[in-house]
Motif scaffolding. Sequence first.
Motif, PDB file in Angstrom:
ATOM      1  N   GLN A 151     -21.642  32.539 -58.269  1.00 29.32           N
ATOM      2  CA  GLN A 151     -21.872  31.720 -59.287  1.00 29.32           C
ATOM      3  C   GLN A 151     -23.461  31.962 -59.864  1.00 29.32           C
ATOM      4  O   GLN A 151     -23.648  31.579 -61.125  1.00 29.32           O
ATOM      5  CB  GLN A 151     -22.145  30.307 -58.741  1.00 29.32           C
ATOM      6  CG  GLN A 151     -22.373  29.173 -59.720  1.00 29.32           C
ATOM      7  CD  GLN A 151     -22.706  27.673 -59.071  1.00 29.32           C
ATOM      8  OE1 GLN A 151     -22.356  27.726 -57.633  1.00 29.32           O
ATOM      9  NE2 GLN A 151     -22.881  26.892 -59.780  1.00 29.32           N
ATOM     10  N   MET A 156     -16.842  26.544 -65.241  1.00 31.91           N
ATOM     11  CA  MET A 156     -17.472  27.792 -65.281  1.00 31.91           C
ATOM     12  C   MET A 156     -16.670  28.933 -64.843  1.00 31.91           C
ATOM     13  O   MET A 156     -16.468  30.092 -65.457  1.00 31.91           O
ATOM     14  CB  MET A 156     -19.072  27.764 -64.538  1.00 31.91           C
ATOM     15  CG  MET A 156     -19.939  27.035 -65.445  1.00 31.91           C
ATOM     16  SD  MET A 156     -21.570  26.909 -64.468  1.00 31.91           S
ATOM     17  CE  MET A 156     -22.028  28.612 -64.336  1.00 31.91           C
ATOM     18  N   TYR A 174     -33.601  26.541 -63.667  1.00 30.35           N
ATOM     19  CA  TYR A 174     -34.042  27.877 -63.947  1.00 30.35           C
ATOM     20  C   TYR A 174     -35.759  27.795 -63.481  1.00 30.35           C
ATOM     21  O   TYR A 174     -36.484  26.937 -64.006  1.00 30.35           O
ATOM     22  CB  TYR A 174     -33.892  28.533 -65.191  1.00 30.35           C
ATOM     23  CG  TYR A 174     -32.447  28.644 -65.586  1.00 30.35           C
ATOM     24  CD1 TYR A 174     -31.682  29.848 -65.480  1.00 30.35           C
ATOM     25  CD2 TYR A 174     -31.682  27.602 -66.035  1.00 30.35           C
ATOM     26  CE1 TYR A 174     -30.536  30.083 -65.615  1.00 30.35           C
ATOM     27  CE2 TYR A 174     -30.441  27.683 -66.232  1.00 30.35           C
ATOM     28  CZ  TYR A 174     -29.564  29.037 -65.983  1.00 30.35           C
ATOM     29  OH  TYR A 174     -28.401  29.132 -66.067  1.00 30.35           O
ATOM     30  N   ILE A 202     -26.469  25.844 -57.279  1.00 29.46           N
ATOM     31  CA  ILE A 202     -27.472  26.048 -58.203  1.00 29.46           C
ATOM     32  C   ILE A 202     -27.797  25.019 -59.114  1.00 29.46           C
ATOM     33  O   ILE A 202     -27.124  24.085 -59.708  1.00 29.46           O
ATOM     34  CB  ILE A 202     -26.734  27.127 -59.093  1.00 29.46           C
ATOM     35  CG1 ILE A 202     -26.221  28.222 -58.331  1.00 29.46           C
ATOM     36  CG2 ILE A 202     -27.506  27.650 -60.393  1.00 29.46           C
ATOM     37  CD1 ILE A 202     -26.970  29.013 -57.412  1.00 29.46           C
ATOM     38  N   PRO A 204     -32.053  31.763 -62.267  1.00 31.71           N
ATOM     39  CA  PRO A 204     -31.473  30.611 -61.770  1.00 31.71           C
ATOM     40  C   PRO A 204     -31.932  30.009 -60.423  1.00 31.71           C
ATOM     41  O   PRO A 204     -32.404  31.192 -59.587  1.00 31.71           O
ATOM     42  CB  PRO A 204     -29.986  31.040 -61.570  1.00 31.71           C
ATOM     43  CG  PRO A 204     -29.634  32.260 -62.483  1.00 31.71           C
ATOM     44  CD  PRO A 204     -31.025  32.831 -62.474  1.00 31.71           C
ATOM     45  N   ARG A 245     -23.467  34.687 -62.572  1.00 30.27           N
ATOM     46  CA  ARG A 245     -22.483  34.155 -63.794  1.00 30.27           C
ATOM     47  C   ARG A 245     -23.533  33.253 -64.484  1.00 30.27           C
ATOM     48  O   ARG A 245     -23.428  33.171 -65.792  1.00 30.27           O
ATOM     49  CB  ARG A 245     -21.421  33.423 -63.356  1.00 30.27           C
ATOM     50  CG  ARG A 245     -20.341  34.358 -62.830  1.00 30.27           C
ATOM     51  CD  ARG A 245     -18.793  33.518 -62.849  1.00 30.27           C
ATOM     52  NE  ARG A 245     -18.838  32.332 -61.880  1.00 30.27           N
ATOM     53  CZ  ARG A 245     -18.494  32.417 -60.645  1.00 30.27           C
ATOM     54  NH1 ARG A 245     -18.207  33.741 -60.051  1.00 30.27           N
ATOM     55  NH2 ARG A 245     -18.479  31.430 -59.861  1.00 30.27           N
ATOM     56  N   SER A 246     -24.551  32.512 -64.005  1.00 30.40           N
ATOM     57  CA  SER A 246     -25.514  31.606 -64.651  1.00 30.40           C
ATOM     58  C   SER A 246     -26.616  32.054 -65.137  1.00 30.40           C
ATOM     59  O   SER A 246     -27.526  31.679 -65.785  1.00 30.40           O
ATOM     60  CB  SER A 246     -25.776  30.471 -63.677  1.00 30.40           C
ATOM     61  OG  SER A 246     -24.959  29.877 -63.231  1.00 30.40           O
TER      62      SER A 246
END
Length: 252
Positions: free
Chosen positions: A104, A237, A71, A68, A77, A107-108
Amino acid sequence: PLDDGPLFDASAWLTTTRILIYVRACKGDAQQAAVRLRDTLEWHCTYRPHAITPASMREEGATGKMFINGYDQSGRPLLYMFPHLENTSDAAVHLRYIVFTMEQAIRSMPVGVTKLTIVIDASLFSPLARTVPLSTAREFLSVLEKHYPDRLGTALVLSPPAYFVMFYRIVAPFIDPVTKSKIAFVDVKGVKGRGRKEGDWVDVRELVRPDMLQSEAGGDWMYKYCQDAYWPVLERMYNAAFSRTSVTSGEH
């Protein structure tokens, strides 16, 4: 849990945002959405994607074949995939790494964002190259459809060879129309799609700011993946999102 990982808090995972995602994916059919949500809850309890730790995936992430970074213009993301950097051969572990990266990405996501953009470098694609097996790709698509519905915003395929484009157009009629509408080709060095949509081709700079887009994708960001720099951030994270006794999605 047998893996000694964090517990899965199903009630916390089942947010209003998630319910709406499944209802949209089921075109407003609440009963079908409830069935699919139950299937996904059971999958979370058995496959336990939240308990896939950065430490267990470190070898998979060594070459930077998937990560990742940044953006797009909509705040989604960016998930970069470089299939030619494949470094392992265990199909089950391949799938776990893809699921781990999807978690992930979720979560981002900033508040209000529920989708991601996938950027796939197909410039070195070859039937003879070492890459993710077709069976693994099919299994991931199945997992994506069943347990991550309505998560894909756009899939950008970078500089695909002519035979790749030809093959895609042969199979395109058999792809779900909604999914197909999200797939686009990017001509990193040429002019196809520049300033307008031209068939399957798009101008990636209209979707992602050049300073947020890696140079391999036609952007101005001269980013080079380094696991020694990336992995500690990823671990922080993960640790911030989960505790040993309870786990939620980490999604706002």
